[in-house]
Design a protein around this motif. Structure first.
Motif, PDB file in Angstrom:
ATOM      1  N   ALA A  25       0.902  -1.172  -0.076  1.00 24.10           N
ATOM      2  CA  ALA A  25      -0.104  -0.052   0.103  1.00 24.10           C
ATOM      3  C   ALA A  25       0.828   1.183   0.113  1.00 24.10           C
ATOM      4  N   GLU A  26       2.168   1.463   0.510  1.00 26.99           N
ATOM      5  CA  GLU A  26       2.732   2.415   0.801  1.00 26.99           C
ATOM      6  C   GLU A  26       3.327   2.873  -0.496  1.00 26.99           C
ATOM      7  N   LEU A  27       3.630   2.105  -1.473  1.00 28.02           N
ATOM      8  CA  LEU A  27       4.261   2.052  -2.888  1.00 28.02           C
ATOM      9  C   LEU A  27       3.131   2.518  -3.566  1.00 28.02           C
ATOM     10  N   THR A  28       1.867   1.882  -3.455  1.00 24.72           N
ATOM     11  CA  THR A  28       1.030   2.220  -4.606  1.00 24.72           C
ATOM     12  C   THR A  28      -0.036   3.268  -3.866  1.00 24.72           C
ATOM     13  N   SER A  29       0.611   3.974  -2.890  1.00 24.03           N
ATOM     14  CA  SER A  29      -0.017   5.194  -2.545  1.00 24.03           C
ATOM     15  C   SER A  29       0.470   6.248  -3.504  1.00 24.03           C
ATOM     16  N   SER A  62       9.299   8.168  -0.349  1.00 26.46           N
ATOM     17  CA  SER A  62      10.268   8.485   0.927  1.00 26.46           C
ATOM     18  C   SER A  62      11.415   7.478   0.639  1.00 26.46           C
ATOM     19  N   PRO A  63      12.448   7.713   1.646  1.00 27.41           N
ATOM     20  CA  PRO A  63      13.473   6.738   1.678  1.00 27.41           C
ATOM     21  C   PRO A  63      13.218   5.266   1.917  1.00 27.41           C
ATOM     22  N   SER A  64      12.101   5.312   2.677  1.00 30.91           N
ATOM     23  CA  SER A  64      11.711   3.708   2.975  1.00 30.91           C
ATOM     24  C   SER A  64      11.022   3.229   1.714  1.00 30.91           C
ATOM     25  N   MET A  65      10.545   3.858   1.015  1.00 35.79           N
ATOM     26  CA  MET A  65      10.055   3.242  -0.286  1.00 35.79           C
ATOM     27  C   MET A  65      10.887   2.878  -1.292  1.00 35.79           C
ATOM     28  N   LEU A  66      12.087   3.659  -1.422  1.00 37.44           N
ATOM     29  CA  LEU A  66      13.125   3.034  -2.156  1.00 37.44           C
ATOM     30  C   LEU A  66      13.690   1.769  -1.923  1.00 37.44           C
ATOM     31  N   VAL A  67      13.872   1.552  -0.386  1.00 40.56           N
ATOM     32  CA  VAL A  67      14.224   0.564   0.256  1.00 40.56           C
ATOM     33  C   VAL A  67      13.616  -0.627  -0.103  1.00 40.56           C
ATOM     34  N   GLU A  68      12.077  -0.408  -0.092  1.00 37.20           N
ATOM     35  CA  GLU A  68      11.224  -1.476  -0.268  1.00 37.20           C
ATOM     36  C   GLU A  68      11.307  -1.800  -1.642  1.00 37.20           C
ATOM     37  N   SER A  71      13.665  -1.887  -3.625  1.00 37.08           N
ATOM     38  CA  SER A  71      14.855  -2.778  -3.782  1.00 37.08           C
ATOM     39  C   SER A  71      14.820  -4.051  -3.422  1.00 37.08           C
ATOM     40  N   ARG A  72      14.283  -4.201  -2.028  1.00 35.76           N
ATOM     41  CA  ARG A  72      13.760  -5.289  -1.371  1.00 35.76           C
ATOM     42  C   ARG A  72      13.148  -6.324  -2.134  1.00 35.76           C
ATOM     43  N   ILE A  73      12.137  -5.704  -2.861  1.00 29.37           N
ATOM     44  CA  ILE A  73      11.058  -6.607  -3.786  1.00 29.37           C
ATOM     45  C   ILE A  73      11.956  -7.029  -4.956  1.00 29.37           C
ATOM     46  N   PHE A  74      12.563  -6.194  -5.358  1.00 25.62           N
ATOM     47  CA  PHE A  74      13.683  -6.632  -6.619  1.00 25.62           C
ATOM     48  C   PHE A  74      14.531  -7.730  -6.283  1.00 25.62           C
ATOM     49  N   GLN A  75      15.040  -7.881  -5.113  1.00 31.02           N
ATOM     50  CA  GLN A  75      15.845  -8.899  -4.627  1.00 31.02           C
ATOM     51  C   GLN A  75      15.080 -10.304  -4.513  1.00 31.02           C
ATOM     52  N   VAL A  76      13.679  -9.999  -3.795  1.00 27.47           N
ATOM     53  CA  VAL A  76      13.116 -11.249  -3.662  1.00 27.47           C
ATOM     54  C   VAL A  76      12.517 -11.712  -4.941  1.00 27.47           C
ATOM     55  N   SER A  77      12.506 -10.989  -5.865  1.00 29.13           N
ATOM     56  CA  SER A  77      11.816 -11.293  -7.215  1.00 29.13           C
ATOM     57  C   SER A  77      12.938 -12.214  -7.917  1.00 29.13           C
ATOM     58  N   VAL A  78      14.319 -11.461  -7.915  1.00 30.60           N
ATOM     59  CA  VAL A  78      15.419 -12.100  -8.408  1.00 30.60           C
ATOM     60  C   VAL A  78      15.467 -13.327  -7.781  1.00 30.60           C
ATOM     61  N   PHE A  79      15.697 -13.594  -6.628  1.00 33.48           N
ATOM     62  CA  PHE A  79      15.809 -14.850  -6.055  1.00 33.48           C
ATOM     63  C   PHE A  79      14.857 -15.961  -6.055  1.00 33.48           C
TER      64      PHE A  79
END
Length: 140
Positions: free
Chosen positions: A29-33, A83-89, A91-99
């Motif tokens: 939700a934070e990202l889609t906001s 926000s900075p936390s949204m950039l981190v999120e 990136s985290r999703i990118f890693q999860v998707s790649v893995f």
């Protein structure tokens, strides 16, 4: 059976991995906001994949390159209201998707090399995130 490299799998599965990333992002939700088209939301991913694949294919060179596109991504996300936390999120999703892509295709991979490549993937994702944050903070 001839094993494929992690880079080969990720190159072949690039579109599917990006699609999975977008699906996962839409669950946060934070990202889609921040209202963005799918194209704008994922516009940085092709270059991120290019940088990652380049790094995975470099023999013995463990040092990441500085990514101007990652810094530009951070600047763009600042303008878009992230926000900075949204950039981190992201990136985290990118890693999860790649893995997850690697997990789905693990039978095609030389298991003796996978963990070394996972280290490179994590390091590259973190390096790209650092550059994105630098670009983001330059706009503050």
């Amino acid at each position: 059976m001839k094993f494929k490299t992690v880079a080969d799998i990720l190159d072949r599965e690039r579109d599917a991995t990006i699609k999975e990333w977008l699906t996962r992002v839409k669950l946060v939700a934070e990202l889609t906001s921040i209202p963005l088209s799918d194209a704008h939301r994922m516009s940085h991913l092709p270059k991120l994949f290019d940088d990652l694949l380049y790094r995975l294919r470099r023999d013995g060179d463990a040092y990441p390159l500085i990514s101007n596109s990652a810094a530009a991504h951070g600047k763009m996300r600042f303008v878009q209201g992230y926000s900075p936390s949204m950039l981190v999120e992201e990136s985290r999703i990118f890693q999860v998707s790649v893995f997850n892509t690697l997990h789905l295709h693990q039978s095609e991979l030389d298991q003796s090399q996978v963990l070394l490549d996972v280290i490179v993937i994590a390091d590259e994702a973190d390096t790209q995130l650092t550059e994105s944050m630098r670009g983001f903070m330059a706009k503050v």
